[in-house]
Design a protein around this motif. Structure first.
Motif, PDB file in Angstrom:
ATOM      1  N   CYS A 108       0.798  -1.231   0.000  1.00 58.43           N
ATOM      2  CA  CYS A 108       0.000   0.000   0.000  1.00 58.43           C
ATOM      3  C   CYS A 108       0.827   1.276   0.000  1.00 58.43           C
ATOM      4  O   CYS A 108       0.293   2.349   0.193  1.00 58.43           O
ATOM      5  N   ARG A 109       2.121   1.176  -0.178  1.00 63.02           N
ATOM      6  CA  ARG A 109       2.968   2.366  -0.117  1.00 63.02           C
ATOM      7  C   ARG A 109       2.531   3.419  -1.130  1.00 63.02           C
ATOM      8  O   ARG A 109       2.376   4.582  -0.791  1.00 63.02           O
ATOM      9  N   ASP A 110       2.340   3.008  -2.371  1.00 61.80           N
ATOM     10  CA  ASP A 110       1.943   3.960  -3.410  1.00 61.80           C
ATOM     11  C   ASP A 110       0.540   4.507  -3.169  1.00 61.80           C
ATOM     12  O   ASP A 110       0.294   5.697  -3.383  1.00 61.80           O
ATOM     13  N   ASP A 111      -0.376   3.660  -2.725  1.00 65.06           N
ATOM     14  CA  ASP A 111      -1.742   4.102  -2.477  1.00 65.06           C
ATOM     15  C   ASP A 111      -1.782   5.131  -1.338  1.00 65.06           C
ATOM     16  O   ASP A 111      -2.484   6.137  -1.425  1.00 65.06           O
ATOM     17  N   LEU A 112      -1.019   4.874  -0.283  1.00 61.48           N
ATOM     18  CA  LEU A 112      -0.961   5.826   0.824  1.00 61.48           C
ATOM     19  C   LEU A 112      -0.356   7.152   0.369  1.00 61.48           C
ATOM     20  O   LEU A 112      -0.865   8.230   0.694  1.00 61.48           O
ATOM     21  N   ARG A 113       0.717   7.057  -0.386  1.00 62.85           N
ATOM     22  CA  ARG A 113       1.380   8.271  -0.864  1.00 62.85           C
ATOM     23  C   ARG A 113       0.437   9.079  -1.756  1.00 62.85           C
ATOM     24  O   ARG A 113       0.313  10.296  -1.606  1.00 62.85           O
ATOM     25  N   ASN A 114      -0.253   8.420  -2.657  1.00 67.11           N
ATOM     26  CA  ASN A 114      -1.175   9.115  -3.551  1.00 67.11           C
ATOM     27  C   ASN A 114      -2.345   9.734  -2.791  1.00 67.11           C
ATOM     28  O   ASN A 114      -2.770  10.839  -3.086  1.00 67.11           O
ATOM     29  N   HIS A 115      -2.875   9.011  -1.818  1.00 64.94           N
ATOM     30  CA  HIS A 115      -4.032   9.501  -1.070  1.00 64.94           C
ATOM     31  C   HIS A 115      -3.686  10.745  -0.247  1.00 64.94           C
ATOM     32  O   HIS A 115      -4.402  11.731  -0.282  1.00 64.94           O
ATOM     33  N   PHE A 116      -2.580  10.696   0.469  1.00 63.20           N
ATOM     34  CA  PHE A 116      -2.269  11.801   1.357  1.00 63.20           C
ATOM     35  C   PHE A 116      -1.566  12.955   0.656  1.00 63.20           C
ATOM     36  O   PHE A 116      -1.446  14.025   1.208  1.00 63.20           O
ATOM     37  N   ARG A 117      -1.137  12.752  -0.550  1.00 64.67           N
ATOM     38  CA  ARG A 117      -0.625  13.853  -1.351  1.00 64.67           C
ATOM     39  C   ARG A 117      -1.764  14.647  -1.959  1.00 64.67           C
ATOM     40  O   ARG A 117      -1.577  15.732  -2.456  1.00 64.67           O
ATOM     41  N   GLY A 118      -2.927  14.047  -1.992  1.00 64.94           N
ATOM     42  CA  GLY A 118      -4.080  14.726  -2.583  1.00 64.94           C
ATOM     43  C   GLY A 118      -4.283  14.373  -4.030  1.00 64.94           C
ATOM     44  O   GLY A 118      -5.003  15.055  -4.744  1.00 64.94           O
ATOM     45  N   ASP A 119      -3.664  13.294  -4.521  1.00 59.37           N
ATOM     46  CA  ASP A 119      -3.820  12.893  -5.924  1.00 59.37           C
ATOM     47  C   ASP A 119      -5.189  12.301  -6.187  1.00 59.37           C
ATOM     48  O   ASP A 119      -5.614  12.215  -7.312  1.00 59.37           O
ATOM     49  N   GLN A 120      -5.862  11.854  -5.161  1.00 56.69           N
ATOM     50  CA  GLN A 120      -7.168  11.232  -5.379  1.00 56.69           C
ATOM     51  C   GLN A 120      -8.258  12.201  -5.074  1.00 56.69           C
ATOM     52  O   GLN A 120      -8.195  13.040  -4.254  1.00 56.69           O
TER      53      GLN A 120
END
Length: 97
Positions: A85-97
């Motif tokens: 989940c490293r990429d998913d967490l990074r994308n979520h908390f960066r605001g990419d989603q």
């Protein structure tokens, strides 16, 4: 030896102008056609969605307690698993989603 064809200065400038315009048009066309296709949105696995929800809950709890300005550290990363989940967490908390 045959004589080279003589061109006036205007003819040379016109020929170079046409060649430059054609080159710019071809470059623009190639750049437009080679643009990467937008990536389809990946769905997040159930395990990653659960982790994200857990982190969101802990962040909300820390904010309610007045600790919203601090840094929360999580050590639930399971090394060696297929879905960490490293990429998913990074994308979520960066605001990419």
């Amino acid at each position: 030896m045959p004589e080279p064809i003589r061109m006036s200065r205007r003819s040379r400038v016109a020929a170079w102008t046409v060649l430059c315009a054609a080159g710019l048009a071809a470059t623009a066309e190639l750049n437009a056609s080679s643009a990467p296709d937008p990536q389809p949105e990946k769905s997040v696995s159930a395990e990653c969605a659960e982790r994200i929800a857990d982190i969101e809950t802990q962040l909300a709890k820390a904010e309610q307690e007045g600790k919203g300005d601090g840094v929360l550290v999580f050590s639930r990363v399971q090394v060696g698993t297929e879905d960490d989940c490293r990429d998913d967490l990074r994308n979520h908390f960066r605001g990419d989603q």
